[in-house]
Design a protein around this motif. Sequence first.
Motif, mmCIF file in Angstrom:
data_model
loop_
_atom_site.group_PDB
_atom_site.id
_atom_site.type_symbol
_atom_site.label_atom_id
_atom_site.label_comp_id
_atom_site.label_asym_id
_atom_site.label_seq_id
_atom_site.Cartn_x
_atom_site.Cartn_y
_atom_site.Cartn_z
ATOM 1 N N ASP A 1 -61.155 20.540 17.017
ATOM 2 C CA ASP A 1 -62.015 19.735 17.871
ATOM 3 C C ASP A 1 -63.103 19.048 17.033
ATOM 4 N N GLY B 1 -65.294 16.820 17.860
ATOM 5 C CA GLY B 1 -66.580 16.788 18.537
ATOM 6 C C GLY B 1 -67.345 18.078 18.331
ATOM 7 N N TYR B 2 -66.636 19.201 18.418
ATOM 8 C CA TYR B 2 -67.252 20.517 18.223
ATOM 9 C C TYR B 2 -67.755 20.660 16.785
ATOM 10 N N LYS C 1 -68.713 18.321 14.656
ATOM 11 C CA LYS C 1 -69.925 17.512 14.453
ATOM 12 C C LYS C 1 -71.115 18.121 15.191
ATOM 13 N N GLN C 2 -70.848 18.674 16.372
ATOM 14 C CA GLN C 2 -71.915 19.323 17.152
ATOM 15 C C GLN C 2 -72.502 20.508 16.384
ATOM 16 N N GLN C 3 -71.634 21.321 15.805
ATOM 17 C CA GLN C 3 -72.090 22.503 15.061
ATOM 18 C C GLN C 3 -72.898 22.115 13.829
ATOM 19 N N ASN D 1 -74.519 19.216 13.304
ATOM 20 C CA ASN D 1 -75.783 18.592 13.701
ATOM 21 C C ASN D 1 -76.783 19.612 14.241
ATOM 22 N N ALA D 2 -76.283 20.624 14.936
ATOM 23 C CA ALA D 2 -77.168 21.669 15.459
ATOM 24 C C ALA D 2 -77.813 22.454 14.314
ATOM 25 N N ASN E 1 -67.035 10.209 9.258
ATOM 26 C CA ASN E 1 -67.960 10.954 10.127
ATOM 27 C C ASN E 1 -69.421 10.963 9.708
ATOM 28 N N ASP F 1 -72.236 9.796 11.941
ATOM 29 C CA ASP F 1 -72.504 10.573 13.163
ATOM 30 C C ASP F 1 -73.181 11.908 12.865
#
Length: 237
Positions: free
Chosen positions: A139, A141-142, A144-146, A148-149, A171, A174
């Motif tokens: 995933d 999206g997941y 990149k989310q991890q 960025n967090a 990427n 982003d």
Amino acid sequence: MKEKFLGVNVSSHSYNQLKEKIMLDIEQKKQSFIVAINPEKILRAQQDAELRRLLNGATYQIPDGVGVLLASKIKGGDISQRVTGIDMLLTLCEQATIHDKSVFLYGAKPGVAEKAKESLIRKYPNLKIAGVLDGYVKDQGYIKQQINAAKPDILFVALGSPRQEHWIVENMKDLDVRIFQGVGGSFDVLSGKVKRAPAIFQRFGIEWLYRLIIEPWRIKRQIKLPMFLFKVWEGRK
């Protein structure tokens, strides 16, 4: 400070110059991309215009291979120090510890990055490792989310080349990260899964010979070195 070999740029910076420039990039909130260049990658780029564009688009193309040093000598260039991918990773971890920056490890098989993290913490006890994620998570999206967090200053990507370089370029816009480095099999070495060449081989820049001794099937890849040097010599004028 770059030299060109068969259409591919290579930075002539030393480790000291690189770490100063990269730490400055972080302070200036500038995104930078580090890619390791060796003869095999340069030859592959001869047949792949997209790969050549990607490599030349990096901020720093480090000379990861004694073949690049020899090529520089043939052309009368200034590259005199090999800058390997794994040693660049270690240099940046050392600098991150000194300057209170954080790193994130992304890639390799499940469990490998975790062991690489443990190895790095043993070497640099005060190193801030903001996160770890294996390369088998699908995933995007997941992922990149991890990242960025975690807000790391430096992201090490171990997906194999050129996949990792393509991933970074696709990427990085982003991601809230300043420095990106594709590190190939470095997590495997740090985790102990793959043994690095003894220090004497590293010192003389002949890690390729050690790998050839323990993995004779690599001869098909190593034969590309003289081919590369011949092409550089042919086109030196």
